[in-house]
Design a protein around this motif. Structure first.
Motif, PDB file in Angstrom:
ATOM      1  N   PHE A  67       2.073  15.662  -1.942  1.00 46.45           N
ATOM      2  CA  PHE A  67       2.289  14.426  -2.698  1.00 46.45           C
ATOM      3  C   PHE A  67       2.080  14.626  -4.196  1.00 46.45           C
TER       4      PHE A  67
ATOM      5  N   LEU B  60      -4.254  -3.583   3.243  1.00 47.62           N
ATOM      6  CA  LEU B  60      -5.692  -3.513   3.261  1.00 47.62           C
ATOM      7  C   LEU B  60      -6.221  -3.454   1.830  1.00 47.62           C
TER       8      LEU B  60
ATOM      9  N   THR C 111      -4.024   4.844  -3.655  1.00 47.87           N
ATOM     10  CA  THR C 111      -3.520   5.668  -4.734  1.00 47.87           C
ATOM     11  C   THR C 111      -2.275   5.054  -5.345  1.00 47.87           C
ATOM     12  N   ARG C 112      -1.913   5.560  -6.472  1.00 53.25           N
ATOM     13  CA  ARG C 112      -0.630   5.157  -7.047  1.00 53.25           C
ATOM     14  C   ARG C 112       0.489   5.685  -6.172  1.00 53.25           C
TER      15      ARG C 112
ATOM     16  N   TRP D  41       2.029   1.130  10.201  1.00 50.12           N
ATOM     17  CA  TRP D  41       3.120   0.253   9.759  1.00 50.12           C
ATOM     18  C   TRP D  41       3.059  -1.091  10.469  1.00 50.12           C
TER      19      TRP D  41
ATOM     20  N   PHE E 254      -4.683   8.417   6.615  1.00 54.42           N
ATOM     21  CA  PHE E 254      -5.013   7.883   5.299  1.00 54.42           C
ATOM     22  C   PHE E 254      -6.235   6.978   5.372  1.00 54.42           C
TER      23      PHE E 254
ATOM     24  N   LYS F 298      -9.354   0.919  -2.397  1.00 57.24           N
ATOM     25  CA  LYS F 298      -8.745   1.838  -3.326  1.00 57.24           C
ATOM     26  C   LYS F 298      -7.528   2.447  -2.676  1.00 57.24           C
TER      27      LYS F 298
ATOM     28  N   GLU G  99       3.879   6.892   2.174  1.00 59.68           N
ATOM     29  CA  GLU G  99       3.491   8.298   2.250  1.00 59.68           C
ATOM     30  C   GLU G  99       3.314   8.743   3.700  1.00 59.68           C
ATOM     31  N   ALA G 100       2.798   7.828   4.528  1.00 65.49           N
ATOM     32  CA  ALA G 100       2.616   8.174   5.948  1.00 65.49           C
ATOM     33  C   ALA G 100       3.952   8.528   6.581  1.00 65.49           C
TER      34      ALA G 100
ATOM     35  N   SER H  68       0.367   4.178   0.661  1.00 65.88           N
ATOM     36  CA  SER H  68       0.203   5.141   1.761  1.00 65.88           C
ATOM     37  C   SER H  68       1.074   4.779   2.961  1.00 65.88           C
ATOM     38  N   LEU H  69       1.555   3.526   3.020  1.00 62.35           N
ATOM     39  CA  LEU H  69       2.491   3.193   4.101  1.00 62.35           C
ATOM     40  C   LEU H  69       3.751   4.041   3.993  1.00 62.35           C
TER      41      LEU H  69
ATOM     42  N   THR I 190       3.537   7.672  -4.779  1.00 63.00           N
ATOM     43  CA  THR I 190       4.196   8.921  -5.144  1.00 63.00           C
ATOM     44  C   THR I 190       5.590   8.566  -5.618  1.00 63.00           C
TER      45      THR I 190
ATOM     46  N   ASP J 159       0.850  -1.187   0.000  1.00 62.66           N
ATOM     47  CA  ASP J 159       0.000   0.000   0.000  1.00 62.66           C
ATOM     48  C   ASP J 159       0.890   1.242   0.000  1.00 62.66           C
TER      49      ASP J 159
ATOM     50  N   ALA K   2      -2.785   3.106   6.991  1.00 59.85           N
ATOM     51  CA  ALA K   2      -1.341   3.100   6.780  1.00 59.85           C
ATOM     52  C   ALA K   2      -0.571   2.997   8.081  1.00 59.85           C
TER      53      ALA K   2
END
Ligand code: ADP
Ligand code: MG
Lengths: 557, 350
Positions: B52, A282, A287-288, B91, B85, A285, A178-179, A175-176, A290, A173, B89
């Motif tokens: 982003f 998870l 995102t692609r 970890w 998110f 949806k 991105e977070a 967002s992992l 970054t 994912d 997200a």
């Protein structure tokens, strides 16, 4: 669901029986043979085998080659996979395809090609280097060495690792990561704290896969290592089999059992241990990812990737084509040294066509049988409630993970007539070997497709009064057709150019083209080998395009 | 200082223009929601704010710093923003404590202080005592709280949330709305919240930006969005609405629907003779008697009993009308003649 004597149960039972007889029985027999001498349990075989210095040397060489290839391949794969998957590297889709081209080239063909490139005397690379630097009089590159062998092994086996890591990056994912960025971490820090730990299971799995694949490889060690007098376990096994006496066969089994144990441990480790540690993301949806901007590193990276692709994909193919077209090797690729004579003689040689036909027939039979049996095994696993329904699928995975050389040895022991069935020395043992070894590709395709078929579709047809066989033929098969065709090709292609098992199982009546090529290269005519290699590459390419087309893009190598 | 300003932001992906031009401001401590149907560009706007995505043109200002423009791009890690998110997200290879502590570790906060701040953040989201747990041992709701604690622990200048509740079950989702709002009040933090769920937006926001295909349809506090929607899209997207064609009787705002329903509305500009009247089901009272302006006779076609309310579909001369009834006002049977009292209506150009 109870097991009943209807068409379905009988068909499935037959499929499982075929797998047990031709896949599991030989392997079990091999293990028994290794431990039982004159009807008694004994480890004498092992004591003898591992007392021999050359055997120990072979084990050491195997460990060294596989270990080095694993380390270099993994260290190389991660940055490449990350650059392709997570940065704004230009042309990355082209690079992604080209970089795994070695996956499509049979490794022993690659080894032949690298012989032409880096033979210390007449290799093209060496000729070019000497032309550029007249001060250098010989070499300087010697492919026929441990270093050379590892180099070729890395090129042809690192895709296991690259693909394993790439897939993990794709599945993760975004967002992992991105977070972590939004928490304040720089792209490199994210790589260290998040990306690397989360892909660690995939990295380990890929590395182990490389290790086992290299340890069980025969083509590259034989073609490259043979010239350097480097023995590995697989080449020792083959020498013993060629000797053929009962004692020699015992030594071969004792060596083979160790390879088998190694692959079983790795299979267990990556299927049970590592798979449980894979972090599932998870569903939903997301995102692609970054893309990390390479900034001023962008174009240097493009140059680097271009070089890598040239070395990985272009050079070997070029070497084969060039060699197939010159009059005399060693005089270089000059205009007055070109001719189509070798092509003509290879194409006019009846042996070429006979061996191609043998491989074609054996692979078609193996692929067709594999698709059928694979479909039934997949059906058993996905669509029934019978207890132990997943075991045949697991067994197919197991026969696939078993090194080809071990499987072939098992087949020789099991089907030389001692147990009622004599296939050794016939065409059929090739079919059986290809079938058993590649069956799991067909199972996997069929299982994935069947999982997409909703039970209500079949139930609707059943309730309209059709029998199971009828429903299977009219409803299920058309729905999963493209995937089945894909699975068929996945069995067919590696069978067609198979070398390792063929070297042990061929006979004068049934010689597959892989063995013919190996023989030409090692003993007869290296130039004819180049022609045949190019021919095989063309056929592999056509096969791959056909496969993509016939499976509607679902499956490709 | 958390004053956010979008100045005519345009975003294109290749040839596709997702945001044709977006201008808005968010003030200090405000809870602002981007509301719109899926695919309208909410996430894109939030990701632009987080850093982003780059902007194609236009500018984004945080306080008096220009953070995004075609030539300037401050990366996400330098924006001092907290974000939750949609997929949480969290970890999976770090325990709860390490997840929440990560932003502080990056900022090299001393060990003791870090511990204290992590504990405080966990307390705010009611996760005390779970700091040793791995994320796989947490429920979805708890993971969400971890994500929230991680987003606020470093006291960022604003908090961004992208559909944070959409993966929770209905009951929890309801409860979390109030809790999120409470947390925001306690911290006094600026929040930009993205959702496609109008009830969520209504319950929490100080102001709502309703978006449609990348374009802002209306910016207003929740009550105004609901009671005075600026466009047909907003009326339709936020809450339920009956659309009925009407004829303008008088320029003072008198309109007629069907034969017998006369209403007073604010007429849309343009002076057209025909307009589209919009009436919310809960702005209609259903009864047996009455006449005059704002009333219309009808017959109950279908009735659905929902416990806290009753949905009626009533046939009138102007068309079928949906009405939300209160069970305390009694029940009306299917086929029964009724009179509808319209309390509030708006009109849009046809
Ligand atoms: N990286 C991207 N490349 C191309 N199109 C994108 C990208 N990200 C989003 N889009 C498109 O932009 C539109 C808006 O997406 P998004 O902002 O995610 O909508 P929302 O969050 O409102 O559902 C969608 O049509 C989506 O397909
Ligand atoms: Mg979104």
């Amino acid at each position: 669901m109870r097991l009943r004597f209807d068409t379905k149960s009988v068909a499935i039972a037959l499929a499982v029986a075929v797998l047990l007889l031709f896949g599991i029985f030989p392997i079990v027999l091999l293990v028994i043979n290794a431990f039982v001498v004159d009807g008694q349990f004994s480890v004498n075989n092992f004591r003898e085998v591992y007392a021999s210095k050359s055997n120990l040397m072979a084990v050491w060489n195997t460990v060294k080659a596989a270990g080095l290839t694993m380390i270099i391949g993994t260290v190389m794969s991660f940055p490449l996979a990350w650059l392709v998957g997570r940065t704004d590297l230009p042309f990355k889709n082209v690079f992604r395809t080209l970089i795994v081209t070695p996956y499509m080239i049979p490794p022993f063909v690659g080894a032949i090609a690298w012989g032409y490139l880096a033979n210390p005397r007449i290799g093209y690379l060496n000729q070019w280097i000497r032309a550029l630097f007249p001060a250098i009089e010989q070499g300087p590159i010697n492919i026929y060495s441990m270093g050379g062998m590892v180099w070729v092994l890395v090129l042809f086996y690192f895709p296991f690792s690259f693909l394993s890591i790439s897939r993990a990056l794709e599945k993760m994912d975004p967002s992992l990561e991105e977070a972590a960025r939004i928490s304040g971490a720089s792209p490199l820090r994210v790589l260290r704290d998040i990306t690397l730990p989360l892909t660690a299971p995939a990295i380990a799995a890929g590395a182990l896969l490389v290790f086992v694949a290299v340890a069980s490889a025969f083509g590259v060690p034989s073609i490259i290592g043979g010239q350097a007098r480097l023995q590995v376990v697989t080449t020792r096994i083959i020498s013993y089999v060629y000797v053929g006496t009962p004692e020699a066969m015992h030594e071969a089994t004792a060596l083979a059992v160790v390879l088998l144990a190694l692959s079983v441990v790795v299979l267990w480790f990556s299927n049970w241990y590592l798979a449980k540690r894979e972090y599932f993301t998870l569903a939903g949806k997301s995102t692609r990812p970054t893309l990390v901007e390479l900034g001023r590193w962008k174009w240097p990276m493009v140059v680097l990737f271009t070089l890598i692709c040239i070395v990985f994909a272009v050079l070997p193919v070029m070497a084969l084509v060039m060699t197939s077209l010159v009059k005399t090797m060693g005089r270089g690729f000059a205009f007055n040294n070109l001719s189509l004579d070798v092509w003509k003689s290879v194409l006019q040689d009846a042996v070429t066509w006979r061996t191609l036909r043998t491989s074609l027939y054996a692979s078609v039979l193996a692929a067709t049988g594999g698709t059928l049996v694979g479909l039934l095994i997949a059906y058993l696993k996905v669509k029934t409630q019978i207890r132990f329904r997943t075991i045949p699928d697991f067994l197919a995975t197991f026969t696939n993970a078993t090194p080809g050389i071990v499987l072939a040895l098992g087949l020789i022991i099991a089907f030389s007539g001692k147990y009622g069935l004599n296939l050794y020395g016939t065409f059929w043992i090739l079919v059986v070997a290809y079938f058993v070894r590649h069956l799991s590709y067909a199972v996997r395709q069929a299982a994935a497709a069947l999982e997409q078929v909703h039970p209500s579709l079949e139930e609707a047809a059943l309730s309209s009064g059709a029998g199971w066989a009828r429903v299977f033929k009219d409803v299920t098969i058309p729905l999963i057709g493209p995937s089945l065709v894909g699975g068929w090709f996945l069995v067919f292609m590696p069978s067609f150019y198979e070398l390792t098992m063929s070297v042990m199982l061929y006979s004068s009546r049934a010689t597959p083209v892989g063995y013919h090529l190996y023989h030409l290269n090692s003993y007869a005519s290296p130039q004819s080998a180049a022609v045949l290699s190019v021919l095989i590459l063309i056929l592999v390419l056509i096969g791959n395009l056909l496969m993509r087309w016939a499976s509607r893009g679902k499956v490709s190598l | 200082m958390a004053h956010i300003r979008f100045d005519n932001v345009v975003k294109r992906f290749g040839d596709v223009t997702v945001i044709p031009g977006f201008s808005a401001t968010v003030s200090d401590g405000e809870f602002l929601t981007l509301l719109g149907p899926s695919g309208c560009g909410k996430t894109t706007m939030l990701r632009i704010l987080a850093g982003f995505e780059k902007v194609t043109s236009g500018e984004v200002w945080l306080g008096d710093t220009l953070v995004s423009s075609p030539t300037v791009h401050v990366p996400p890690e330098k924006r001092n923003i907290g974000m939750v998110f949609q997929s949480y997200a969290v970890w999976p290879h770090m325990n709860v404590f390490d997840n929440v502590a990560y932003p502080l570790r990056i900022r090299r906060v001393p060990r003791e202080e870090m511990r204290e701040r992590v504990m405080r953040a966990l307390e705010i989201v009611h996760l005390q005592g779970l700091e040793k747990r791995m994320p796989s041992q947490l429920s979805g709701g708890q993971q969400q709280r971890v994500a929230l604690a991680r987003a606020v622990v470093a006291e960022p200048r604003m908090l961004l949330l992208d559909e944070p509740l959409s993966n929770l079950d209905a009951k929890l989702r309801e409860a979390m709305r109030f809790e999120l709002k409470e947390i925001q009040r306690r911290l006094g933090i600026t929040v930009v919240y993205v959702t496609h769920d109008q009830a969520e937006a209504m319950a929490m926001s100080d102001r709502i930006i309703v978006m449609n295909k990348g374009v802002i349809e209306q910016v207003a506090p929740p009550a105004e969005i609901y009671d005075r929607p600026k466009s047909r899209f907003v009326a339709d997207f936020v809450g339920l609405v009956n659309f009925l064609e009407a004829t303008v009787e008088n320029s003072d705002g008198t309109i007629r629907i069907g034969d017998d329903l006369v209403l007073k509305v604010d007429l849309p500009a343009g002076g057209s003779q025909r307009v589209l009247a919009a009436i919310r089901p809960e702005h209609i009272r259903i009864g047996r008697e009455g006449s005059g302006v704002g009333t219309v006779k009808g017959t109950v076609l279908r009735r659905y009993y929902l416990g806290d309310q009753i949905d009626y579909f009533v046939q009138t001369s102007g068309g079928e009308v949906r009405v939300t009834g209160n069970p305390l006002d009694g029940m009306f049977a299917e086929g029964e003649p009724v009179v509808l009292h319209i309390q509030h209506a708006f009109a849009f150009p046809l």
